[in-house]
Motif scaffolding. Structure first.
Motif, short mmCIF file in Angstrom:
data_model
loop_
_atom_site.label_atom_id
_atom_site.label_comp_id
_atom_site.label_asym_id
_atom_site.label_seq_id
_atom_site.Cartn_x
_atom_site.Cartn_y
_atom_site.Cartn_z
N PRO A 49 0.84 -1.20 0.00
CA PRO A 49 0.00 0.00 0.00
C PRO A 49 0.88 1.26 0.00
CG PRO A 49 0.13 -0.89 2.20
CD PRO A 49 0.85 -1.85 1.32
N PRO A 50 0.34 2.37 -0.50
CA PRO A 50 1.12 3.61 -0.53
C PRO A 50 1.10 4.33 0.82
CG PRO A 50 -0.98 3.97 -1.57
CD PRO A 50 -0.93 2.51 -1.21
N GLU A 51 1.55 3.64 1.86
CA GLU A 51 1.56 4.21 3.21
C GLU A 51 2.97 4.13 3.78
OE1 GLU A 51 -1.02 1.48 5.11
OE2 GLU A 51 -2.85 2.47 4.42
N ASN A 52 3.43 5.19 4.37
CA ASN A 52 4.70 5.23 5.07
C ASN A 52 5.87 4.73 4.23
OD1 ASN A 52 3.33 6.10 7.40
ND2 ASN A 52 2.87 3.98 7.94
N GLY A 53 5.83 4.95 2.92
CA GLY A 53 6.94 4.57 2.06
C GLY A 53 7.03 3.10 1.72
N LYS A 54 6.02 2.31 2.06
CA LYS A 54 6.05 0.87 1.78
C LYS A 54 6.08 0.60 0.28
CE LYS A 54 3.62 -0.44 5.99
NZ LYS A 54 2.38 -1.00 6.53
N ALA A 55 5.25 1.29 -0.48
CA ALA A 55 5.21 1.08 -1.93
C ALA A 55 6.52 1.53 -2.57
CB ALA A 55 4.03 1.81 -2.55
N ASN A 56 7.08 2.63 -2.12
CA ASN A 56 8.35 3.11 -2.67
C ASN A 56 9.46 2.10 -2.42
OD1 ASN A 56 7.23 5.47 -3.61
ND2 ASN A 56 7.79 6.66 -1.81
N ALA A 57 9.49 1.49 -1.26
CA ALA A 57 10.51 0.49 -0.95
C ALA A 57 10.33 -0.75 -1.82
CB ALA A 57 10.45 0.12 0.53
N ALA A 58 9.10 -1.15 -2.05
CA ALA A 58 8.83 -2.31 -2.90
C ALA A 58 9.23 -2.02 -4.35
CB ALA A 58 7.36 -2.69 -2.82
N VAL A 59 8.94 -0.81 -4.82
CA VAL A 59 9.30 -0.43 -6.19
C VAL A 59 10.82 -0.44 -6.34
CG1 VAL A 59 9.32 1.48 -7.84
CG2 VAL A 59 7.22 0.88 -6.65
N ARG A 60 11.53 0.11 -5.37
CA ARG A 60 12.99 0.14 -5.43
C ARG A 60 13.55 -1.28 -5.47
NH1 ARG A 60 15.91 4.09 -1.86
NH2 ARG A 60 14.18 3.56 -0.53
N ALA A 61 13.00 -2.19 -4.69
CA ALA A 61 13.48 -3.58 -4.66
C ALA A 61 13.23 -4.27 -6.00
CB ALA A 61 12.80 -4.34 -3.53
N ILE A 62 12.07 -4.08 -6.59
CA ILE A 62 11.75 -4.71 -7.87
C ILE A 62 12.61 -4.13 -8.98
CG2 ILE A 62 9.95 -4.91 -9.64
CD1 ILE A 62 7.95 -5.13 -7.33
N LEU A 63 12.77 -2.82 -9.01
CA LEU A 63 13.59 -2.18 -10.03
C LEU A 63 15.05 -2.63 -9.91
CD1 LEU A 63 13.72 -0.18 -12.37
CD2 LEU A 63 14.03 1.64 -10.68
N ALA A 64 15.56 -2.73 -8.69
CA ALA A 64 16.93 -3.17 -8.49
C ALA A 64 17.12 -4.60 -8.96
CB ALA A 64 17.31 -3.04 -7.01
#
Length: 91
Positions: A49-64
């Motif tokens: 979910p887009p809460e507390n940076g959770k989605a951003n962290a998941a996106v960074r992991a997938i992109l990496a």
């Protein structure tokens, strides 16, 4: 956070150039994690979910994972709260 379970994802290793900016379009709260690259546009869907940076962290992991680099080498430059995000690769 658990590692993303991706079966078939595009090889984005050619984008792993120091100082390169990688623009992505993100869809949070999706049914599954996935990444597609079509006509130079990278689209990432994450279950987080887009809460507390959770989605951003998941996106960074997938992109990496797709780029074949460590997640710590990707920095979110623009789009903290937007669907359009820009990451910078700095090894």
């Amino acid at each position: 956070m658990a590692k993303p379970k991706l079966q078939n994802f595009p090889d984005l290793g050619e984008r792993a150039v120091p100082g390169a900016e990688i623009s992505v379009r993100v869809t949070p709260k999706a049914a599954r994690d996935s990444i597609t690259s079509q006509d130079g546009v990278i689209r990432i869907t994450v279950t987080a979910p887009p809460e507390n940076g959770k989605a951003n962290a998941a996106v960074r992991a997938i992109l990496a994972k797709a780029m074949g680099v460590a997640p710590s080498t990707l920095t979110l430059r623009r789009g903290q709260t937007s669907r359009e995000k820009t990451f910078v690769y700095s090894p």
